[in-house]
Design a protein around this motif. Structure first.
Motif, PDB file in Angstrom:
ATOM      1  N   LYS A  21      -5.111  -9.124  -4.476  1.00 48.91           N
ATOM      2  CA  LYS A  21      -4.833  -9.235  -5.340  1.00 48.91           C
ATOM      3  C   LYS A  21      -4.083 -11.006  -6.467  1.00 48.91           C
ATOM      4  CE  LYS A  21      -1.537  -6.388  -3.826  1.00 48.91           C
ATOM      5  NZ  LYS A  21       0.504  -5.523  -3.144  1.00 48.91           N
ATOM      6  N   ARG A  22      -4.380 -12.165  -4.616  1.00 49.12           N
ATOM      7  CA  ARG A  22      -4.449 -13.353  -5.352  1.00 49.12           C
ATOM      8  C   ARG A  22      -5.629 -13.622  -6.085  1.00 49.12           C
ATOM      9  NH1 ARG A  22      -1.988 -17.673  -3.296  1.00 49.12           N
ATOM     10  NH2 ARG A  22      -3.085 -19.761  -3.032  1.00 49.12           N
ATOM     11  N   LEU A  23      -6.985 -13.500  -5.781  1.00 54.13           N
ATOM     12  CA  LEU A  23      -8.163 -13.524  -6.546  1.00 54.13           C
ATOM     13  C   LEU A  23      -7.763 -12.904  -8.649  1.00 54.13           C
ATOM     14  CD1 LEU A  23     -11.338 -15.040  -6.632  1.00 54.13           C
ATOM     15  CD2 LEU A  23     -11.965 -12.677  -5.841  1.00 54.13           C
ATOM     16  N   VAL A  24      -7.865 -11.594  -8.681  1.00 54.84           N
ATOM     17  CA  VAL A  24      -6.813 -11.370  -9.489  1.00 54.84           C
ATOM     18  C   VAL A  24      -5.819 -12.015 -10.198  1.00 54.84           C
ATOM     19  CG1 VAL A  24      -6.003  -9.476 -10.636  1.00 54.84           C
ATOM     20  CG2 VAL A  24      -7.883  -9.048  -9.321  1.00 54.84           C
ATOM     21  N   ALA A  25      -5.417 -12.663  -9.758  1.00 60.31           N
ATOM     22  CA  ALA A  25      -3.820 -13.293 -10.392  1.00 60.31           C
ATOM     23  C   ALA A  25      -4.754 -14.828 -10.699  1.00 60.31           C
ATOM     24  CB  ALA A  25      -2.382 -13.475  -9.621  1.00 60.31           C
ATOM     25  N   ARG A  26      -5.358 -15.319  -9.465  1.00 61.32           N
ATOM     26  CA  ARG A  26      -5.700 -17.132  -9.608  1.00 61.32           C
ATOM     27  C   ARG A  26      -7.028 -16.733 -11.361  1.00 61.32           C
ATOM     28  NH1 ARG A  26     -10.231 -19.160  -8.122  1.00 61.32           N
ATOM     29  NH2 ARG A  26     -10.858 -17.651  -6.101  1.00 61.32           N
ATOM     30  N   ARG A  27      -7.913 -15.656 -11.217  1.00 64.11           N
ATOM     31  CA  ARG A  27      -8.767 -15.491 -12.573  1.00 64.11           C
ATOM     32  C   ARG A  27      -8.222 -15.168 -14.009  1.00 64.11           C
ATOM     33  NH1 ARG A  27     -13.685 -12.744  -9.681  1.00 64.11           N
ATOM     34  NH2 ARG A  27     -14.501 -14.126  -8.727  1.00 64.11           N
ATOM     35  N   ILE A  28      -6.923 -14.743 -14.267  1.00 63.06           N
ATOM     36  CA  ILE A  28      -6.200 -13.944 -14.728  1.00 63.06           C
ATOM     37  C   ILE A  28      -5.324 -15.583 -15.612  1.00 63.06           C
ATOM     38  CG2 ILE A  28      -3.995 -12.649 -16.143  1.00 63.06           C
ATOM     39  CD1 ILE A  28      -5.404 -10.240 -14.148  1.00 63.06           C
ATOM     40  N   VAL A  39      -6.299  -1.151  -9.400  1.00 58.04           N
ATOM     41  CA  VAL A  39      -5.659  -1.325  -8.067  1.00 58.04           C
ATOM     42  C   VAL A  39      -3.414  -1.350  -8.859  1.00 58.04           C
ATOM     43  CG1 VAL A  39      -5.674  -2.659  -6.206  1.00 58.04           C
ATOM     44  CG2 VAL A  39      -7.659  -2.122  -7.359  1.00 58.04           C
ATOM     45  N   PRO A  40      -2.896  -1.104  -8.261  1.00 60.99           N
ATOM     46  CA  PRO A  40      -1.240  -1.111  -8.704  1.00 60.99           C
ATOM     47  C   PRO A  40      -0.971  -2.236  -8.332  1.00 60.99           C
ATOM     48  CG  PRO A  40      -1.796   1.191  -7.888  1.00 60.99           C
ATOM     49  CD  PRO A  40      -2.870  -0.043  -7.746  1.00 60.99           C
ATOM     50  N   MET A  41      -0.152  -3.307  -8.736  1.00 62.10           N
ATOM     51  CA  MET A  41       0.314  -3.593  -8.116  1.00 62.10           C
ATOM     52  C   MET A  41       1.376  -4.259  -9.294  1.00 62.10           C
ATOM     53  SD  MET A  41      -0.943  -8.387  -8.749  1.00 62.10           S
ATOM     54  CE  MET A  41      -2.448  -8.091  -8.060  1.00 62.10           C
ATOM     55  N   GLN A  84       2.462 -18.908  -8.550  1.00 64.00           N
ATOM     56  CA  GLN A  84       2.383 -20.151  -8.804  1.00 64.00           C
ATOM     57  C   GLN A  84       3.510 -19.211 -10.012  1.00 64.00           C
ATOM     58  OE1 GLN A  84      -1.132 -21.495 -10.743  1.00 64.00           O
ATOM     59  NE2 GLN A  84      -2.064 -22.602  -9.310  1.00 64.00           N
ATOM     60  N   GLY A  85       4.352 -18.894  -8.993  1.00 63.37           N
ATOM     61  CA  GLY A  85       5.377 -18.567 -10.010  1.00 63.37           C
ATOM     62  C   GLY A  85       5.737 -17.080 -11.385  1.00 63.37           C
ATOM     63  N   VAL A  86       4.581 -16.669 -11.114  1.00 66.69           N
ATOM     64  CA  VAL A  86       4.519 -15.818 -12.257  1.00 66.69           C
ATOM     65  C   VAL A  86       4.145 -14.648 -11.591  1.00 66.69           C
ATOM     66  CG1 VAL A  86       3.138 -14.535 -14.326  1.00 66.69           C
ATOM     67  CG2 VAL A  86       3.010 -17.620 -14.030  1.00 66.69           C
ATOM     68  N   LEU A  87       4.967 -13.403 -11.738  1.00 63.99           N
ATOM     69  CA  LEU A  87       4.901 -11.909 -11.456  1.00 63.99           C
ATOM     70  C   LEU A  87       3.731 -11.282 -11.913  1.00 63.99           C
ATOM     71  CD1 LEU A  87       8.740 -11.225 -11.189  1.00 63.99           C
ATOM     72  CD2 LEU A  87       6.921 -11.676  -9.511  1.00 63.99           C
ATOM     73  N   PHE A  88       2.736 -10.655 -11.118  1.00 61.84           N
ATOM     74  CA  PHE A  88       1.920  -9.781 -11.624  1.00 61.84           C
ATOM     75  C   PHE A  88       2.100  -8.251 -11.732  1.00 61.84           C
ATOM     76  CE2 PHE A  88       0.124 -14.069 -11.613  1.00 61.84           C
ATOM     77  CZ  PHE A  88      -0.544 -13.857 -12.646  1.00 61.84           C
ATOM     78  N   HIS A  89       1.743  -7.370 -12.666  1.00 61.88           N
ATOM     79  CA  HIS A  89       1.838  -5.798 -12.442  1.00 61.88           C
ATOM     80  C   HIS A  89       1.038  -5.094 -13.354  1.00 61.88           C
ATOM     81  CE1 HIS A  89       6.292  -6.872 -12.203  1.00 61.88           C
ATOM     82  NE2 HIS A  89       5.883  -7.102 -13.347  1.00 61.88           N
ATOM     83  N   ASN A  90       0.433  -4.339 -12.457  1.00 66.17           N
ATOM     84  CA  ASN A  90      -0.615  -3.220 -12.676  1.00 66.17           C
ATOM     85  C   ASN A  90      -0.222  -2.016 -12.306  1.00 66.17           C
ATOM     86  OD1 ASN A  90      -2.955  -1.514 -12.597  1.00 66.17           O
ATOM     87  ND2 ASN A  90      -4.381  -3.758 -13.072  1.00 66.17           N
ATOM     88  N   PRO A 113      -8.372  10.490 -10.276  1.00 65.51           N
ATOM     89  CA  PRO A 113      -8.048  11.572  -8.682  1.00 65.51           C
ATOM     90  C   PRO A 113      -8.670  10.385  -8.275  1.00 65.51           C
ATOM     91  CG  PRO A 113     -10.020  12.526 -10.470  1.00 65.51           C
ATOM     92  CD  PRO A 113      -9.781  11.277 -11.345  1.00 65.51           C
ATOM     93  N   GLY A 114      -6.936  10.466  -6.811  1.00 69.85           N
ATOM     94  CA  GLY A 114      -7.775  10.134  -5.669  1.00 69.85           C
ATOM     95  C   GLY A 114      -6.628   8.403  -5.622  1.00 69.85           C
ATOM     96  N   LEU A 115      -6.802   7.768  -7.284  1.00 71.82           N
ATOM     97  CA  LEU A 115      -5.664   6.375  -7.245  1.00 71.82           C
ATOM     98  C   LEU A 115      -4.795   7.203  -7.636  1.00 71.82           C
ATOM     99  CD1 LEU A 115      -9.009   4.848  -9.823  1.00 71.82           C
ATOM    100  CD2 LEU A 115      -8.601   4.929  -7.295  1.00 71.82           C
ATOM    101  N   LYS A 116      -4.098   5.414  -7.365  1.00 71.90           N
ATOM    102  CA  LYS A 116      -2.486   6.090  -7.898  1.00 71.90           C
ATOM    103  C   LYS A 116      -1.861   5.631  -9.383  1.00 71.90           C
ATOM    104  CE  LYS A 116      -0.607   4.382  -3.090  1.00 71.90           C
ATOM    105  NZ  LYS A 116       0.501   4.196  -2.648  1.00 71.90           N
ATOM    106  N   PHE A 117      -1.412   6.060 -10.175  1.00 69.14           N
ATOM    107  CA  PHE A 117      -0.691   5.772 -11.585  1.00 69.14           C
ATOM    108  C   PHE A 117       0.140   5.574 -11.404  1.00 69.14           C
ATOM    109  CE2 PHE A 117      -0.553   6.689 -15.859  1.00 69.14           C
ATOM    110  CZ  PHE A 117      -0.989   5.773 -16.905  1.00 69.14           C
ATOM    111  N   GLN A 118       0.655   4.552 -13.061  1.00 65.24           N
ATOM    112  CA  GLN A 118       2.405   5.078 -12.747  1.00 65.24           C
ATOM    113  C   GLN A 118       2.650   4.307 -14.542  1.00 65.24           C
ATOM    114  OE1 GLN A 118       5.476   2.359 -11.045  1.00 65.24           O
ATOM    115  NE2 GLN A 118       3.765   1.383  -9.923  1.00 65.24           N
TER     116      GLN A 118
END
Length: 235
Positions: free
Chosen positions: A170-177, A202-204, A210-216, A222-227
């Protein structure tokens, strides 16, 4: 209400998005904004015999969905599996003919909320880097049947989930985005509060960096969560 979905991977044998179509229509029937956040269609792993057939099916799907809900505004964001130029040209034509459909190549910002596909999380990228990465998708790969079979076996073994989680902390993904967003003028100092994205599978929810909220919302496989994510545009 406002909604965001991504990574349906329609037309891939691994997609189970069809089981969510009633939910998509229910949200669109009552919502005011519906964002399709990339990789809605999968040209790389399509089961159709040609890119042209996949493009026709994608445009038909979009036309049916959008015209069924004239009071909802739809936004289509390109992803790394659906940025094929031939599809983009047809998407441009379709959006010109439908007043409630618009599309963006890289991101959509509404107020303090920014939405994008999320393939900038693959590595450190700026605007030019993303353009270069997507340029490799000008033509979908013609995959032999055994590639599809191997991928299906990986899905059955849940390897796709393990790999996605391992390479997308999560931290790496948020940092790169956030680094990418800063390079295009939409960083923390611009006032963004929330980022909605896909790609990683990967759900998030409300992950703070850094004060920003990330959502995925995950992926429709099949086998993965989705919403379907509800987007708060009232900030």
């Amino acid at each position: 209400m406002h909604y965001f979905v991504s990574d349906l991977h329609l037309f891939s044998a691994r997609s189970n998005a069809a089981q969510y179509e009633d939910a998509f229509n229910e949200r669109a029937a009552t919502g005011s904004t519906f964002v399709l956040g990339g990789d809605i269609f999968d040209f790389d792993w399509s089961t159709f015999p040609s890119p042209e057939a996949t493009t026709n099916a994608a445009i038909d799907w979009l036309h049916r969905f959008v015209t069924a809900h004239p009071d909802c505004q739809f936004h289509y964001l390109l992803g790394n599996h659906d940025c094929l130029p031939a599809f983009v040209n047809r998407l441009d034509e379709l959006s010109a003919s439908l007043s409630n459909l618009a599309w963006e190549p890289f991101y959509l910002r509404i107020g303090d909320v920014l939405m994008l596909h999320g393939d900038v999380a693959n590595r450190h990228m700026d605007a030019a880097g993303l353009i270069a990465a997507r340029a490799t998708k000008n033509e979908p790969r013609c995959r032999p049947a055994y590639h599809h079979q191997l991928y299906s076996l990986a899905v059955k073994a849940r390897l796709h989930k393990a790999i996605s989680v391992a390479i997308n902390p999560k931290r790496l993904v948020a940092r790169r985005i956030l680094s990418y967003l800063e390079s295009v003028g939409h960083g923390v100092e611009s006032g963004i509060t929330d980022v909605y994205f896909g790609h990683t599978h990967v759900p998030m929810r409300q992950y703070c960096y850094q004060g920003v909220l990330f959502h995925n919302g995950g992926a429709a496989m099949p086998g993965l969560k989705f919403q379907i994510l509800e987007v708060n545009l009232s900030k």
